[in-house]
Design a protein around this motif. Structure first.
Motif, PDB file in Angstrom:
ATOM      1  N   LYS A 290       0.827  -1.203   0.000  1.00 61.55           N
ATOM      2  CA  LYS A 290       0.000   0.000   0.000  1.00 61.55           C
ATOM      3  C   LYS A 290       0.865   1.258   0.000  1.00 61.55           C
ATOM      4  N   PHE A 291       0.408   2.243  -0.759  1.00 61.35           N
ATOM      5  CA  PHE A 291       1.118   3.506  -0.919  1.00 61.35           C
ATOM      6  C   PHE A 291       0.111   4.650  -0.895  1.00 61.35           C
ATOM      7  N   THR A 292       0.520   5.784  -0.328  1.00 59.27           N
ATOM      8  CA  THR A 292      -0.261   7.009  -0.485  1.00 59.27           C
ATOM      9  C   THR A 292       0.248   7.745  -1.712  1.00 59.27           C
ATOM     10  N   ILE A 293      -0.654   8.453  -2.370  1.00 56.54           N
ATOM     11  CA  ILE A 293      -0.255   9.200  -3.562  1.00 56.54           C
ATOM     12  C   ILE A 293      -1.205  10.370  -3.756  1.00 56.54           C
ATOM     13  N   LEU A 338      -2.953   1.865  -4.421  1.00 57.67           N
ATOM     14  CA  LEU A 338      -2.587   3.270  -4.317  1.00 57.67           C
ATOM     15  C   LEU A 338      -3.734   4.013  -3.651  1.00 57.67           C
ATOM     16  N   LEU A 339      -3.482   4.541  -2.456  1.00 54.65           N
ATOM     17  CA  LEU A 339      -4.500   5.262  -1.691  1.00 54.65           C
ATOM     18  C   LEU A 339      -4.329   6.754  -1.965  1.00 54.65           C
ATOM     19  N   ARG A 340      -5.319   7.335  -2.602  1.00 51.65           N
ATOM     20  CA  ARG A 340      -5.200   8.690  -3.118  1.00 51.65           C
ATOM     21  C   ARG A 340      -5.571   9.723  -2.057  1.00 51.65           C
ATOM     22  N   THR A 377      -8.193  11.726   4.178  1.00 51.68           N
ATOM     23  CA  THR A 377      -7.124  10.764   3.875  1.00 51.68           C
ATOM     24  C   THR A 377      -6.931   9.783   5.019  1.00 51.68           C
ATOM     25  N   ASN A 378      -6.960  10.266   6.251  1.00 47.59           N
ATOM     26  CA  ASN A 378      -6.771   9.389   7.412  1.00 47.59           C
ATOM     27  C   ASN A 378      -7.867   8.334   7.499  1.00 47.59           C
ATOM     28  N   GLN A 379      -9.090   8.741   7.206  1.00 50.42           N
ATOM     29  CA  GLN A 379     -10.183   7.766   7.221  1.00 50.42           C
ATOM     30  C   GLN A 379      -9.982   6.718   6.136  1.00 50.42           C
ATOM     31  N   LEU A 380      -9.491   7.134   4.986  1.00 53.53           N
ATOM     32  CA  LEU A 380      -9.192   6.189   3.899  1.00 53.53           C
ATOM     33  C   LEU A 380      -8.146   5.181   4.340  1.00 53.53           C
ATOM     34  N   LEU A 381      -7.100   5.639   5.025  1.00 52.51           N
ATOM     35  CA  LEU A 381      -6.064   4.725   5.515  1.00 52.51           C
ATOM     36  C   LEU A 381      -6.656   3.715   6.497  1.00 52.51           C
ATOM     37  N   GLU A 382      -7.444   4.203   7.438  1.00 53.74           N
ATOM     38  CA  GLU A 382      -8.048   3.295   8.415  1.00 53.74           C
ATOM     39  C   GLU A 382      -8.986   2.298   7.748  1.00 53.74           C
ATOM     40  N   ASP A 383      -9.742   2.743   6.755  1.00 52.01           N
ATOM     41  CA  ASP A 383     -10.651   1.845   6.037  1.00 52.01           C
ATOM     42  C   ASP A 383      -9.893   0.745   5.295  1.00 52.01           C
ATOM     43  N   ASN A 384      -8.611   0.990   5.024  1.00 54.60           N
ATOM     44  CA  ASN A 384      -7.792  -0.005   4.332  1.00 54.60           C
ATOM     45  C   ASN A 384      -6.867  -0.753   5.288  1.00 54.60           C
ATOM     46  N   GLY A 385      -7.217  -0.757   6.568  1.00 53.85           N
ATOM     47  CA  GLY A 385      -6.521  -1.592   7.533  1.00 53.85           C
ATOM     48  C   GLY A 385      -5.239  -1.028   8.088  1.00 53.85           C
ATOM     49  N   ILE A 386      -4.990   0.274   7.902  1.00 50.51           N
ATOM     50  CA  ILE A 386      -3.764   0.890   8.393  1.00 50.51           C
ATOM     51  C   ILE A 386      -3.982   1.417   9.810  1.00 50.51           C
ATOM     52  N   LYS A 387      -3.038   1.119  10.713  1.00 46.12           N
ATOM     53  CA  LYS A 387      -3.061   1.689  12.055  1.00 46.12           C
ATOM     54  C   LYS A 387      -2.496   3.098  11.981  1.00 46.12           C
TER      55      LYS A 387
END
Length: 415
Positions: A290-293, A338-340, A377-387
């Motif tokens: 997983k990557f942010t972009i 890719l998490l936008r 963006t933070n909510q997107l990360l959490e929705d994709n299993g990121i702590k």
């Protein structure tokens, strides 16, 4: 070749291996040593409120320490190195004054004597970073034509406020380091400080740390443009702050050194503008897959792959016809996500990228530090299993640098 010397002083073979040791700079009086008139010169967009910036930075440090990270401060290492080699410390001060534009030898001698006669080594380091105001010096100091002509300018040496962003003046790669040749003159003393630490601090002076690139290089390269995808692959941004020629110099230095594990460099040409100043402001790795972009760069990226040619020092360079996602899949041998920034929404994406929504610091695979304010963006990360560790950032974000920008890993676990 698998990633090398375990438990070395420098050990960074990825962006996401569990963080074991990191270098920070706690903001100090350098943030109060310039006025709006000098914002452009100091590469800032606003004046930061120091007390709150320090509180926010202390929270960042506490989050890292709670996660088991050994946090070190550049100002502490500088002080210890000056104490360990006092003669080298005085040579550093002289060079620092030259880099600060104090060209009169008599004036440099006067300032150095004043510093060493008046202050402890810790206070000297603090003044080096904060800058020396003209009115601080005794009125009996040696006059020179240049000093008299520039009397209205408030500094003998300018502050170094961008030291807050420890990612840029040097970069850990494998078991070695890159000492950055900074694009802007106001930041070149930062690399000088790191050079002094690696040459004189007792932890590093005899550690035989390879230097892949030196700050004396005539073209610029900065650490925020360098991402370590795995022990064989670097991603480097050709950006507002990093020149293409420097990428070639770095590639040649890496490929000719037998202790290096990097076999491929992927160079990104990104827009040369303030919002995209480094690659890590628009792209970071947060997990194995997983990557942010920042979505706006995806269709505009020009990519080049650089590998050893096998003939002398020359390089094999090809322009890639694949998308970034395709390149990542090929390198990592797995599907990637890719998490936008801003979850792909144009307005939220631009707002949150401006406040470093894509600039994450991985503590471990799937565990990151981010600025609290980037809620979409933070909510997107959490929705994709990121702590997600959310940091307060009302003041730090004004400096245009996020958690990754403010930190330089010294050691990570090898994946």
């Amino acid at each position: 070749m698998r990633a090398g010397v375990d438990n070395a002083k420098i050990q960074v073979f990825s962006e996401i291996g569990r963080l074991k040791e990191v270098l920070l700079h706690r903001p100090g009086l350098e943030l109060e040593n310039f006025t709006p008139e000098y914002l452009r010169e100091f590469l800032f967009d606003d004046i930061l409120y120091l007390e709150i910036a320090q509180q926010e930075h202390d929270t960042f440090c506490a989050v890292l320490q709670k996660a088991g990270v050994d946090v070190r401060y550049v100002e502490t290492l500088m002080t210890q190195a000056m104490h360990h080699n006092q003669d080298a410390g005085k040579m550093f001060i002289n060079q620092y004054l030259v880099e600060s534009g104090v060209m009169s030898e008599k004036m440099r001698a006067f300032v150095q004597d004043w510093l060493y006669d008046s202050f402890s080594e810790q206070d000297i380091v603090n003044r080096v970073i904060a800058g020396i105001r003209s009115r601080e010096l005794p009125t009996t100091h040696t006059q020179s034509l240049s000093a008299m002509v520039s009397k209205s300018y408030p500094f003998i040496t300018k502050p170094i406020p961008n030291l807050l962003f420890m990612r840029d003046p040097f970069c850990s790669v494998g078991n070695g380091v890159i000492l950055s040749s900074m694009k802007n003159a106001i930041r070149r003393r930062e690399a000088l400080m790191l050079d002094f630490i690696f040459k004189n601090h007792p932890d590093y002076v005899n550690a035989d740390i390879p230097r892949w690139f030196d700050y004396t290089n005539p073209t610029s390269l900065e650490g925020g443009d360098i991402l370590i995808i795995n022990h064989e692959t670097l991603f480097i941004g050709i950006s507002e702050r990093t020149d293409a020629y420097s990428v070639e110099v770095l590639a040649e230095n890496l490929f000719k050194n037998s202790s290096n594990t990097i076999k491929k460099i992927v160079a990104f040409v990104i827009a040369k503008k303030r919002a995209f100043m480094h690659l890590d402001t628009v792209f970071t790795q947060i997990d194995h897959d997983k990557f942010t972009i920042h979505a706006s760069i995806e269709d505009k990226l020009t990519l080049y792959t650089i590998t050893p040619s096998g003939v002398g020092k020359s390089l094999h360079i090809t322009q890639e016809q694949k998308s970034l996602e395709e390149i990542l899949v090929k390198i990592l041998d797995r599907n990637v996500t890719l998490l936008r920034c801003g979850n792909g929404d144009t307005i939220a994406g631009d707002r949150e990228q401006w406040n470093d929504g894509a600039n994450t610091l991985a503590i471990a695979p799937g565990e990151v530090c981010v600025y609290q304010r980037n809620r979409v963006t933070n909510q997107l990360l959490e929705d994709n299993g990121i702590k997600v560790h959310m940091l307060p950032s009302s003041e730090l974000s004004r400096g245009r640098g996020g958690p990754r920008c403010m930190s330089m890993p010294l050691r990570r676990e090898i994946l």
